[in-house]
Design a protein around this motif. Structure first.
Motif, short mmCIF file in Angstrom:
data_model
loop_
_atom_site.label_atom_id
_atom_site.label_comp_id
_atom_site.label_asym_id
_atom_site.label_seq_id
_atom_site.Cartn_x
_atom_site.Cartn_y
_atom_site.Cartn_z
N SER A 54 0.85 -1.02 0.03
CA SER A 54 0.01 0.10 0.00
C SER A 54 1.01 1.08 0.00
N ASP B 38 0.57 1.22 -7.07
CA ASP B 38 -0.70 0.98 -6.59
C ASP B 38 -1.47 2.25 -6.57
N ARG C 37 -8.35 -0.40 -6.74
CA ARG C 37 -8.73 -2.03 -6.58
C ARG C 37 -10.04 -2.05 -6.91
N ALA D 268 -10.69 -5.51 -0.21
CA ALA D 268 -9.34 -5.95 0.28
C ALA D 268 -9.33 -6.94 1.44
N LEU E 190 -8.29 -10.75 1.40
CA LEU E 190 -7.44 -11.33 2.33
C LEU E 190 -7.84 -12.46 3.17
N MET F 182 -3.37 -9.34 -8.26
CA MET F 182 -2.68 -9.85 -6.89
C MET F 182 -1.50 -9.28 -6.80
N ALA G 183 -1.64 -5.37 -5.99
CA ALA G 183 -2.16 -5.21 -4.87
C ALA G 183 -1.15 -5.71 -3.80
N TYR G 184 -0.36 -6.88 -3.83
CA TYR G 184 0.25 -7.55 -2.74
C TYR G 184 1.76 -7.67 -3.05
N GLN H 26 4.70 -11.76 0.13
CA GLN H 26 4.07 -10.53 0.66
C GLN H 26 2.68 -10.77 1.05
N LEU H 27 1.99 -11.77 0.18
CA LEU H 27 0.67 -11.65 0.26
C LEU H 27 0.46 -12.60 1.71
N ALA I 31 0.66 -10.26 4.61
CA ALA I 31 -0.48 -9.59 4.71
C ALA I 31 -1.63 -10.41 5.24
N ARG J 249 -3.80 -10.12 8.61
CA ARG J 249 -5.07 -10.14 8.78
C ARG J 249 -5.64 -11.01 9.78
#
Length: 199
Positions: free
Chosen positions: A2, A7, A12, A16, A20, A51, A54-55, A60-61, A64, A68
């Motif tokens: 972010s 981005d 998006r 989000a 996630l 993907m 965003a991540y 990295q996803l 995240a 979460r």
């Protein structure tokens, strides 16, 4: 990612948090290594370019998703730390953890344990270990305060007690993933609490 240049200016077209949450479930059920990009993007309902935008990459996803998971599925840990006594902190944490490990609407066990038990990624393994250690240190700090306030007996080792609590929690997570039911996890907690001073 972010706030990065790539981005900004690229809105998006998805929720989000909901996306996630779906990634959390894939990583939880399959582990970091077992979750393919195809599994993830299909569950998340987005394509690979979205993907990546965003991540970033898969790791990295995953980071995240862990954040979460910590905020939503492990919110009980913060509530436990706010209990009035050291014993209540530990008892609340372990019992609510047993409940969380066996929720009917979530995979059994714990994402931070299942997610990296067999990962070949040193970065992921180190990240998960650091995440678990941060939780352990927060508990140790709260128990240190309990000793200073006379709530736990003088001579209690806050760091050692926090490690003990985490070992019980993590052991229960492994057993939950293998099919242990909620009642059996709570029985384990009850036995473990007998060793906690102030009970």
């Amino acid at each position: 990612m972010s706030g990065t240049a790539r981005d900004r200016g690229r809105p998006r077209g998805f929720d989000a948090d909901a996306v996630l949450d779906r990634a959390v479930e894939v990583f939880w059920r399959r582990g970091y290594e077992g979750a393919s990009l195809s599994d993830l993007t299909e569950a998340m309902g987005i394509n690979r370019p979205s993907m990546y935008a965003a991540y970033g990459n898969k790791e990295q996803l995953f980071r995240a998703a862990i954040a979460r998971y910590a905020a939503v599925d492990m919110a009980y840990a913060g509530e436990a730390l706010r209990q009035e006594t050291g014993f209540a902190v530990i008892a609340t944490f372990l019992h609510t953890n047993a409940d969380a490990l066996t929720r009917a609407d979530r995979p059994p066990g714990c994402l931070s344990i299942q997610g990296g038990l067999a990962t070949g990624s040193a970065g992921v393994a180190e990240f998960l270990a650091a995440s678990r250690l941060a939780g352990e240190q927060a508990l140790a700090e709260r128990l240190r305060r309990a000793v200073a306030e006379g709530d736990l007996p003088a001579g209690t080792d806050p760091a050692g007690l926090a490690r003990y609590v985490m070992v019980v929690s993590e052991g229960n997570a492994v057993h939950a993933a293998a099919g242990a039911d909620r009642a059996s996890l709570h029985r384990t907690v009850d036995i473990a609490l007998r060793a906690v001073p102030g009970g």
